[in-house]
Write a protein that holds these residues in place. Structure first.
Motif, PDB file in Angstrom:
ATOM      1  N   ASP A   1       0.837  -1.205   0.000  1.00 23.62           N
ATOM      2  CA  ASP A   1       0.000   0.000   0.000  1.00 23.62           C
ATOM      3  C   ASP A   1       0.870   1.254   0.000  1.00 23.62           C
ATOM      4  OD1 ASP A   1      -2.260  -1.607   0.061  1.00 23.62           O
ATOM      5  OD2 ASP A   1      -2.562  -1.383   2.230  1.00 23.62           O
ATOM      6  N   THR A   2       1.957   1.201   0.749  1.00 23.36           N
ATOM      7  CA  THR A   2       2.877   2.341   0.804  1.00 23.36           C
ATOM      8  C   THR A   2       3.466   2.617  -0.567  1.00 23.36           C
ATOM      9  OG1 THR A   2       3.410   1.877   3.114  1.00 23.36           O
ATOM     10  CG2 THR A   2       4.983   3.240   1.879  1.00 23.36           C
ATOM     11  N   ASN A   3       3.866   1.571  -1.269  1.00 22.47           N
ATOM     12  CA  ASN A   3       4.404   1.764  -2.621  1.00 22.47           C
ATOM     13  C   ASN A   3       3.369   2.401  -3.538  1.00 22.47           C
ATOM     14  OD1 ASN A   3       7.011   0.864  -2.171  1.00 22.47           O
ATOM     15  ND2 ASN A   3       6.518  -1.250  -2.653  1.00 22.47           N
TER      16      ASN A   3
ATOM     17  N   ALA B   1       2.347  13.919   0.550  1.00 16.96           N
ATOM     18  CA  ALA B   1       2.448  12.539   1.036  1.00 16.96           C
ATOM     19  C   ALA B   1       1.413  12.262   2.129  1.00 16.96           C
ATOM     20  CB  ALA B   1       3.858  12.275   1.560  1.00 16.96           C
ATOM     21  N   THR B   2       1.253  13.200   3.040  1.00 20.51           N
ATOM     22  CA  THR B   2       0.276  13.039   4.124  1.00 20.51           C
ATOM     23  C   THR B   2      -1.137  12.997   3.562  1.00 20.51           C
ATOM     24  OG1 THR B   2       1.760  14.191   5.654  1.00 20.51           O
ATOM     25  CG2 THR B   2      -0.569  14.040   6.281  1.00 20.51           C
TER      26      THR B   2
ATOM     27  N   GLN C   1       3.774   6.093  -5.218  1.00 18.02           N
ATOM     28  CA  GLN C   1       3.664   6.301  -6.662  1.00 18.02           C
ATOM     29  C   GLN C   1       2.648   7.400  -6.980  1.00 18.02           C
ATOM     30  OE1 GLN C   1       2.635   2.782  -8.890  1.00 18.02           O
ATOM     31  NE2 GLN C   1       3.142   3.738 -10.827  1.00 18.02           N
ATOM     32  N   ASN C   2       1.483   7.347  -6.346  1.00 16.67           N
ATOM     33  CA  ASN C   2       0.469   8.385  -6.561  1.00 16.67           C
ATOM     34  C   ASN C   2       0.974   9.754  -6.133  1.00 16.67           C
ATOM     35  OD1 ASN C   2      -1.338   6.483  -7.530  1.00 16.67           O
ATOM     36  ND2 ASN C   2      -2.372   6.242  -5.566  1.00 16.67           N
ATOM     37  N   MET C   3       1.702   9.779  -5.021  1.00 14.45           N
ATOM     38  CA  MET C   3       2.233  11.041  -4.527  1.00 14.45           C
ATOM     39  C   MET C   3       3.234  11.645  -5.506  1.00 14.45           C
ATOM     40  SD  MET C   3       5.122  12.330  -2.203  1.00 14.45           S
ATOM     41  CE  MET C   3       5.963  10.893  -2.655  1.00 14.45           C
TER      42      MET C   3
END
Length: 182
Positions: A47-49, A80-81, A53-55
């Motif tokens: 999920d972090t990856n 990012a937040t 990527q979206n960020m």
């Protein structure tokens, strides 16, 4: 660690001939810090990856418009937040119940995660952090793990330094109470 200043990255980004290279440098410089910031919020590695990527896609699309009213890294942390919170809220809506009560077992997820090397104390801390209200959790994570200054957090979270100090204080007290109760 990349040794180029944010000002140099921005200057190169605004030059069409060096735009892509400047973005690569920006990613190299901030990717690890932002990965761990996001990871602490969303927990799961995969999920972090996805959130990272979206960020970075958002950063690429909006860096031209960055007006330098804040530091580059606080702008990146805000994106990012926000992406992390959007991801969590989207997951909550999909499950149509609060994250804490939908079977989302942080402890089990951490133990099952091949990238997590924590012991029982770290799992206890993570579980305590997971019980915090969203705002307190984000403030605690930024202050405790990233050692971010309150002034910078105020820019990232668009709130006052006083409110952040109060949120951090309450978060610490709740974590202490949780750990003492175990």
């Amino acid at each position: 660690m990349v040794k180029i200043s944010d000002q140099e990255i921005l200057a190169q980004f605004h030059n069409p001939a060096t735009k892509e290279r400047a973005f690569q440098i920006l990613v190299q410089k901030y990717q690890e810090k932002l990965y761990w910031h996001i990871r602490r919020i969303v927990v799961d590695h995969d999920d972090t990856n996805d959130v990272c990527q979206n960020m970075f896609i958002k950063v690429w699309r909006n860096l031209e418009k960055f007006q330098q009213n804040s530091k580059l890294y606080t702008w990146l942390y805000r994106i990012a937040t926000n992406e992390s919170l959007t991801f969590i809220n989207k997951r909550k809506r999909q499950k149509s119940s609060p994250l804490e009560s939908d079977g989302y077992d942080l402890s089990a997820q951490l133990k099952a995660d091949p990238f997590f090397e924590g012991d029982e104390v770290q799992i206890l801390l993570q579980n305590a952090i997971a019980t915090l209200p969203e705002k307190q959790r984000i403030v605690f994570l930024m202050r405790y793990y990233d050692n971010m200054k309150y002034d910078d957090m105020a820019v990232v979270l668009e709130t006052s330094v006083g409110a952040l100090k109060a949120s951090y204080h309450h978060a610490v007290k709740k974590i202490e109470k949780y750990i003492k109760g175990r």
